[in-house]
Design an enzyme around this catalytic site. Structure first.
Site, PDB file in Angstrom:
ATOM      1  N   ASP A  87       0.804  -1.239   0.000  1.00 28.60           N
ATOM      2  CA  ASP A  87       0.000   0.000   0.000  1.00 28.60           C
ATOM      3  C   ASP A  87       0.830   1.280   0.000  1.00 28.60           C
ATOM      4  OD1 ASP A  87      -2.459   1.514   0.061  1.00 28.60           O
ATOM      5  OD2 ASP A  87      -1.956   2.008   2.122  1.00 28.60           O
ATOM      6  N   ASP A 147      -8.258   4.069   6.131  1.00 30.25           N
ATOM      7  CA  ASP A 147      -6.993   4.525   5.539  1.00 30.25           C
ATOM      8  C   ASP A 147      -6.448   5.707   6.360  1.00 30.25           C
ATOM      9  OD1 ASP A 147      -4.761   4.679   3.982  1.00 30.25           O
ATOM     10  OD2 ASP A 147      -5.764   5.402   2.177  1.00 30.25           O
TER      11      ASP A 147
HETATM   12 ZN    ZN Z   1      -3.236   3.408   2.909  1.00 29.52          ZN
HETATM   13 ZN    ZN Z   2      -3.302   3.277  -0.610  1.00 29.82          ZN
END
Ligand code: ZN
Ligand code: ZN
Length: 440
Positions: A156, A309
């Site tokens: 990520d 996130d």
């Molecule tokens: Zn992330």
């Molecule tokens: Zn990401």
């Protein structure tokens, strides 16, 4: 340890189909009794949390956050990040491996896990890298990472741009039972990109990030998941096109799950007008049309879960020219308040919202760490209590997170976490909520 009774709340537990007034007893670190209506537990000795008018549900699970430790402790630490999570109602959080050193081996994964046990407020489940050093070239030792206890693999903030590597990772995901989480972004198309590509980016003179940059990699990943039979999870879906691609893939029986963030469900690219660097996030905030498609996807279950996130940054990372500001929003402490706007607007039911924050993410994680996302008798007592209607002002000075970077600073949200219980421990309680110690 004395028992704790959470009395008279509106219990919503999608894992058991419960949606009614009742009380919940916690003994040691487990849920020991659940009674509907006005019933009281058989055992007499307990403290009481009065939950009348409040929602009582399984603790929220976040499949996607950044805790920044080791390596970027100026942005966040496991101690501050898990405190922020507790204030946001999260009892299990899965942290991304883009630390320094990255979580691509047993030792660093072990470090995060043991630090979380000694300094953390909530359960931390690490995610390992897909590639060694997150360089996108050579596959990390997924077997080693699986035995170290990671719950998924991801590079990520970087996509696995090398399609052969992604194919290998998905192949191994079957062997080790680990989902592969991809940050879908065609880096060639997004080079220099600052915000959503469209009229507003042109007007502001900022280079755009087109929806196609996400959708190209989503489509590729779905093709590779079909080819390999591997388990794919799409991180932070942000476009209408991504929702359509995932819907069609699910109809074909491809093993894919997907997440959406609170900010992509509630904020549009218009937040960037005025060059607020706190609205700079990757993938970028999109359009109303994308939001409608994401909400529809969430309703149908095309999008399985909501993940924050949570991406904390220092003030210096954000107080600068828009072009050089870091991407990311500090999301734990505003997640519920933002998401409740969808319930108040009648776009999502409370039960669906809670399922997408509890039971659905628990299914992706599996039972490696015991049963999660449920108020079942005998399971770890992870409980969130919130007021669905309380108005509050987002004051970043009150954040437990080191990251004060949110475009919601100063705004009013309706819906607030009042208490969080993680593994039987009261890890957060709002001052408005009273805990009575007298014998009942
Ligand atoms: Zn992330
Ligand atoms: Zn990401």
């Amino acid at each position: 340890m004395k028992s704790l009774l959470i009395q008279g709340g509106h219990i919503i537990d999608p894992s058991q189909g419960i949606d009614e007034i009742g009380s919940l007893l916690i003994t040691e670190d487990k849920i020991s009794w659940l009674g509907k209506g006005k019933t009281t537990p058989p055992q007499p000795d307990y403290d009481t949390l009065q939950a009348q008018g409040l929602i009582v549900c399984p603790g929220f699970i976040d499949l996607h956050c950044h805790l920044r430790q080791p390596g970027f402790e100026e942005k966040e630490t496991i101690a501050t990040g898990t405190r922020a999570a507790a204030r946001g109602g999260f009892t299990t959080i899965c942290c991304m491996p883009n630390t320094n050193p990255p979580l691509d081996n047993q030792a660093t994964v072990g470090y995060v896990k043991s630090t979380a046990v000694t300094e953390g407020m909530v359960r931390v489940l690490p995610i390992g890298c897909i590639s060694k050093g997150r360089k996108g070239q050579e596959l990390a030792e997924m077997g080693e990472l699986a035995s170290a206890g990671v719950i998924a693999c991801s590079d990520d903030s970087e996509p696995a741009m090398n399609s052969y590597l992604m194919r290998q990772a998905l192949d191994y995901s079957r062997t080790f039972g680990l989902p592969i989480i991809d940050h879908c972004e065609d880096k060639v198309l997004t080079e220099g990109g600052q915000m959503n590509d469209g009229i507003i980016s042109t007007r502001l003179g900022l280079r755009g990030i087109p929806a196609a940059a996400e959708e190209i990699i989503v489509a590729r990943d779905l093709a590779l998941a079909e080819l390999t039979g591997g388990r794919l999870h799409i991180a932070h879906a942000s476009t209408e096109g991504s929702v359509d691609l995932i819907r069609r893939a699910k109809e074909k029986g491809i093993r894919v799950t997907a997440e959406v963030t609170p900010h992509h469900l509630t904020l549009t690219e218009e937040k960037v007008i005025g060059y607020d660097t706190n609205a700079k996030v990757n993938p970028p905030l999109r359009t109303k049309r994308d939001i409608q498609a994401l909400i529809q996807g969430l309703k149908e279950g095309v999008i399985d879960i909501i993940a924050t996130d949570h991406a904390p940054h220092t003030e210096a990372d954000k107080r600068c020219e828009f072009d050089v500001a870091a991407f990311g929003i500090s999301g734990f402490e505003t997640a519920l308040g933002s998401l409740m706007s969808l319930v108040h607007d009648g776009q999502l039911t409370l039960a669906t919202l809670i399922a997408r924050l509890t039971y659905e993410p628990s299914k992706i994680i599996g039972n490696k760490y015991g049963k999660l996302g449920t108020l079942g008798i005998g399971v770890s007592a992870d409980v969130t209590i919130f007021d669905p209607d309380l108005d509050w002002i987002v004051d970043t000075r009150a954040f437990a997170s080191k990251g004060k970077n949110t475009p919601l600073a100063g705004s009013v949200l309706k819906g607030k976490v009042m208490a969080t219980i993680s593994q039987g421990k009261l890890v957060y309680k709002d001052d408005l909520l009273s805990l009575s110690k007298e014998k009942v």
